[in-house]
Design a protein around this motif. Structure first.
Motif, PDB file in Angstrom:
ATOM      1  N   PRO A 129       0.824  -1.219   0.000  1.00 18.65           N
ATOM      2  CA  PRO A 129       0.000   0.000   0.000  1.00 18.65           C
ATOM      3  C   PRO A 129       0.858   1.269   0.000  1.00 18.65           C
ATOM      4  CG  PRO A 129       0.035  -0.985   2.190  1.00 18.65           C
ATOM      5  CD  PRO A 129       0.766  -1.937   1.287  1.00 18.65           C
ATOM      6  N   THR A 130       0.354   2.314  -0.646  1.00 16.41           N
ATOM      7  CA  THR A 130       1.020   3.615  -0.589  1.00 16.41           C
ATOM      8  C   THR A 130       0.811   4.197   0.808  1.00 16.41           C
ATOM      9  OG1 THR A 130      -1.006   4.745  -1.236  1.00 16.41           O
ATOM     10  CG2 THR A 130       0.491   4.103  -3.025  1.00 16.41           C
ATOM     11  N   ALA A 131       1.483   5.312   1.085  1.00 15.65           N
ATOM     12  CA  ALA A 131       1.194   6.061   2.319  1.00 15.65           C
ATOM     13  C   ALA A 131      -0.190   6.686   2.180  1.00 15.65           C
ATOM     14  CB  ALA A 131       2.241   7.146   2.508  1.00 15.65           C
ATOM     15  N   LEU A 132      -0.767   7.122   3.302  1.00 12.90           N
ATOM     16  CA  LEU A 132      -2.068   7.795   3.257  1.00 12.90           C
ATOM     17  C   LEU A 132      -1.965   9.114   2.514  1.00 12.90           C
ATOM     18  CD1 LEU A 132      -2.828   5.849   5.582  1.00 12.90           C
ATOM     19  CD2 LEU A 132      -4.043   7.765   6.619  1.00 12.90           C
ATOM     20  N   LYS A 133      -3.018   9.411   1.736  1.00  8.01           N
ATOM     21  CA  LYS A 133      -3.091  10.712   1.068  1.00  8.01           C
ATOM     22  C   LYS A 133      -4.484  11.285   1.256  1.00  8.01           C
ATOM     23  CE  LYS A 133       0.299   9.668  -2.409  1.00  8.01           C
ATOM     24  NZ  LYS A 133       0.348   8.779  -3.533  1.00  8.01           N
ATOM     25  N   ASN A 134      -4.559  12.611   1.178  1.00  4.91           N
ATOM     26  CA  ASN A 134      -5.871  13.249   1.219  1.00  4.91           C
ATOM     27  C   ASN A 134      -6.565  13.050  -0.111  1.00  4.91           C
ATOM     28  OD1 ASN A 134      -6.063  14.633   3.819  1.00  4.91           O
ATOM     29  ND2 ASN A 134      -4.255  15.743   3.102  1.00  4.91           N
ATOM     30  N   LEU A 135      -7.838  12.716  -0.041  1.00  3.36           N
ATOM     31  CA  LEU A 135      -8.624  12.553  -1.254  1.00  3.36           C
ATOM     32  C   LEU A 135      -8.918  13.913  -1.869  1.00  3.36           C
ATOM     33  CD1 LEU A 135     -10.047  10.209  -2.728  1.00  3.36           C
ATOM     34  CD2 LEU A 135     -12.061  10.696  -1.346  1.00  3.36           C
ATOM     35  N   ASP A 136      -9.036  14.918  -1.028  1.00  2.00           N
ATOM     36  CA  ASP A 136      -9.422  16.249  -1.490  1.00  2.00           C
ATOM     37  C   ASP A 136      -8.577  17.268  -0.734  1.00  2.00           C
ATOM     38  OD1 ASP A 136     -12.133  17.561  -2.918  1.00  2.00           O
ATOM     39  OD2 ASP A 136     -11.255  18.833  -1.363  1.00  2.00           O
ATOM     40  N   GLU A 137      -8.123  18.302  -1.442  1.00  2.00           N
ATOM     41  CA  GLU A 137      -7.241  19.299  -0.827  1.00  2.00           C
ATOM     42  C   GLU A 137      -8.004  20.490  -0.260  1.00  2.00           C
ATOM     43  OE1 GLU A 137      -4.160  18.582  -0.461  1.00  2.00           O
ATOM     44  OE2 GLU A 137      -3.958  16.905  -1.864  1.00  2.00           O
ATOM     45  N   GLY A 138      -9.322  20.462  -0.378  1.00  2.00           N
ATOM     46  CA  GLY A 138     -10.122  21.604   0.056  1.00  2.00           C
ATOM     47  C   GLY A 138     -10.516  21.554   1.515  1.00  2.00           C
ATOM     48  N   PHE A 139     -11.686  22.102   1.800  1.00  2.00           N
ATOM     49  CA  PHE A 139     -12.096  22.329   3.184  1.00  2.00           C
ATOM     50  C   PHE A 139     -13.201  21.405   3.693  1.00  2.00           C
ATOM     51  CE2 PHE A 139     -10.409  26.267   1.515  1.00  2.00           C
ATOM     52  CZ  PHE A 139      -9.751  26.885   2.568  1.00  2.00           C
ATOM     53  N   ASP A 140     -13.939  20.754   2.819  1.00  2.07           N
ATOM     54  CA  ASP A 140     -15.212  20.187   3.287  1.00  2.07           C
ATOM     55  C   ASP A 140     -15.570  18.781   2.827  1.00  2.07           C
ATOM     56  OD1 ASP A 140     -16.499  22.917   4.353  1.00  2.07           O
ATOM     57  OD2 ASP A 140     -15.637  23.313   2.400  1.00  2.07           O
ATOM     58  N   VAL A 141     -14.633  18.007   2.295  1.00  2.00           N
ATOM     59  CA  VAL A 141     -15.036  16.685   1.784  1.00  2.00           C
ATOM     60  C   VAL A 141     -14.913  15.588   2.836  1.00  2.00           C
ATOM     61  CG1 VAL A 141     -14.198  14.817   0.276  1.00  2.00           C
ATOM     62  CG2 VAL A 141     -14.863  17.008  -0.700  1.00  2.00           C
ATOM     63  N   TYR A 142     -15.946  14.741   2.896  1.00  2.00           N
ATOM     64  CA  TYR A 142     -15.975  13.648   3.877  1.00  2.00           C
ATOM     65  C   TYR A 142     -16.848  12.514   3.341  1.00  2.00           C
ATOM     66  CZ  TYR A 142     -15.529  11.791   8.648  1.00  2.00           C
ATOM     67  OH  TYR A 142     -15.191  11.038   9.743  1.00  2.00           O
ATOM     68  N   ALA A 143     -16.625  11.329   3.895  1.00  2.00           N
ATOM     69  CA  ALA A 143     -17.529  10.177   3.686  1.00  2.00           C
ATOM     70  C   ALA A 143     -17.730   9.794   2.218  1.00  2.00           C
ATOM     71  CB  ALA A 143     -18.880  10.450   4.338  1.00  2.00           C
TER      72      ALA A 143
END
Ligand code: FRU
Length: 488
Positions: A273-287
């Motif tokens: 597996p790769t290291a963890l990354k953010n799915l979105d670089e903005g302010f409000d994405v979840y779930a």
């Protein structure tokens, strides 16, 4: 208004008939209502649930609390679509009306099985001492949209060693049977993802913890989503209380992912597996939820909103929305997220074309548009959306393609909220000629960078006169702007 427990968990039918009508009127008058995103008519929307293709239509449900813009008694609200952009509201479909989901029909997924759609979700129950019990439940929806709950839980309790913070089952086909992945917390209060297997969808055998990292995943993992393709395994999830040293983030909780070469079902782990990354670089994405559609595309949809944060529309009796649908591509263990091709169906007429030598300021008057910008190599500058005549307000997107850096600042974009988590998000992009594709819809902005290499999503709550677009750039560029039609 302070919400009591009694109010939050009061059965829907016990509310005065006029209550919803009052809320609806207030919400409908909001200047921040969206033109082409899924939003609640009243109350609070959170996680997308059961995103699927069934009976020749796209389906999505969402976590809904219709009685106020707070987290209360949740149900699943249903929408259908022929094209992923025009959505038809089908109404509340799964109600918190059984012994096993009396305090909320929580998140889950859907899977077409012969001529029905199988729904798997968490039933949230609080006992007399307000202790939480989590049941994993099933239901069948037929082609006419009628939902029949399965009477006995699919999973009655978490395995030994895990707490009742145990929710959000994702069910999918694997080999000849079915797999289920679910968010969990172990007794030492560490976030985990557990897996189960089944051959009939009704009886589930516990397989164990899914192995995908050697780091601690905070105190709880919500909404895990595993996509196994021919050449990769993508795991999307929401670790709560993650140490920022593991994956830098500034939102209250991040929505992260890892990509493995494959999924080893025997060992129940992702390979390399790769290291963890953010799915979105903005302010409000979840779930975020994703699935493999019958046309082989990997499609995703997200909640644009975060837990435990107040938003300006709370005052107007509605909160949050879903993102546009994205297509996911995995290349060389990198994830690309692009707007689905169907988004083009929103374009109302031809594009307004512009470049460095023409116009750099536009009035859009609707704040419902798509903007495509291709910059010459090494360009630096600032794009301001939602700007006013004086050009002292707006959402600024600062780009420096020479150093591969983007900085987004929403401090001057309108109504202030979420101060505790900062107004600025900064992230790196590839050092190459920059391309931006931006979707603006009244109070949401989705920024796609370099054909989906990065995405930044955010809510903003501008004043009505903030409808300008301004671009300041040291190099050349080609721009196109389309007005988008309303679907709501
Ligand atoms: C994530 C979440 C899920 C839960 C749902 C309840 O936002 O907390 O874990 O199932 O929301 O609405």
């Amino acid at each position: 208004k302070i919400w009591t427990k009694e109010e939050r968990y009061r059965p829907y039918q016990e509310w005065d008939k006029t209550h919803l009508a009052l809320l609806q009127e207030k919400a409908a008058n909001s200047k921040w209502r969206l033109g082409y995103h899924i939003q609640p008519n009243t109350g609070l929307l959170n996680d997308p649930n059961g995103f699927s293709y069934f009976n020749n239509q796209w389906h999505v449900f969402y976590q809904s609390y219709p009685m106020g813009a707070v987290h209360g008694l949740k149900s699943w609200y249903h929408l259908t679509s022929d094209n992923l952009v025009d959505w038809k509201e089908e109404g509340t479909k799964v109600f918190p009306d059984s012994l096993y989901d009396s305090h909320g029909v929580y998140s889950g997924t859907a899977l077409p099985v012969s001529d029905q759609l199988f729904l798997a979700y968490t039933g949230n129950v609080r006992d007399a001492e307000w202790v939480r019990h989590s049941y994993q439940l099933g239901a069948w929806m037929d082609a006419s949209g009628t939902v029949q709950k399965i009477e006995t839980p699919l999973i009655t309790e978490p395995p030994t060693g895990y707490t009742s913070e145990f929710r959000d089952p994702q069910v999918f086909r694997y080999n000849d049977g079915y797999l289920l992945v679910i968010g969990a917390q172990d007794e030492t209060e560490k976030g985990k993802i557990l897996t189960y297997q089944s051959s009939d969808l009704l009886t589930w055998q516990y397989k164990g913890e899914l192995e995908f990292t050697d780091k601690e995943m905070g105190f709880m993992i919500e909404c895990p989503n595993l996509l196994v393709t021919e050449d990769a395994a993508l795991l999307i999830f929401c670790p709560q209380g993650l140490e920022a040293a593991i994956c830098f983030y500034e939102n209250i909780y991040p929505n992260t992912y890892v990509i493995g070469d494959s999924y080893d079902s025997e060992a129940n782990r992702l390979i390399q597996p790769t290291a963890l990354k953010n799915l979105d670089e903005g302010f409000d994405v979840y779930a975020t939820q994703a699935f493999k559609a019958p046309d082989n595309r990997l499609l995703s949809i997200s909640w644009v909103g975060l837990p435990e944060i107040e938003y300006p529309t709370d005052q107007e009796e509605w909160a949050h929305c879903l993102s546009s649908v994205k297509e996911l591509l995995i290349k060389d263990k990198k994830l690309y997220q692009r707007p689905v091709a169907e988004m083009k169906q929103l374009r109302a007429g031809g594009a307004l074309e512009f470049n460095k030598d023409s116009n750099s300021f536009f009035e859009t008057d609707t704040n419902q548009y798509e903007l495509m910008l291709s910059f010459d190599p090494l360009s630096c500058g600032t794009l301001t959306l939602f700007t006013n005549k004086e050009q002292n307000k707006g959402l600024t997107i600062n780009f420096d393609s020479q150093h591969g850096k983007i900085t987004i600042d929403r401090s001057q974009a309108g109504a202030v909220f979420g101060e505790e988590y900062g107004f600025v998000r900064s992230f790196s992009v590839e050092q190459k000629p920059l391309e931006l594709q931006i979707f603006v819809d009244s109070s949401i902005v989705e920024v796609f960078i370099n054909e989906g290499e990065k995405v930044a999503t955010m809510r903003v709550f501008p004043e009505t006169h903030q409808t300008g677009v301004h671009l300041e750039c040291d190099g050349g560029y080609q721009g196109k702007l389309w007005q988008l039609r309303k679907t709501n």
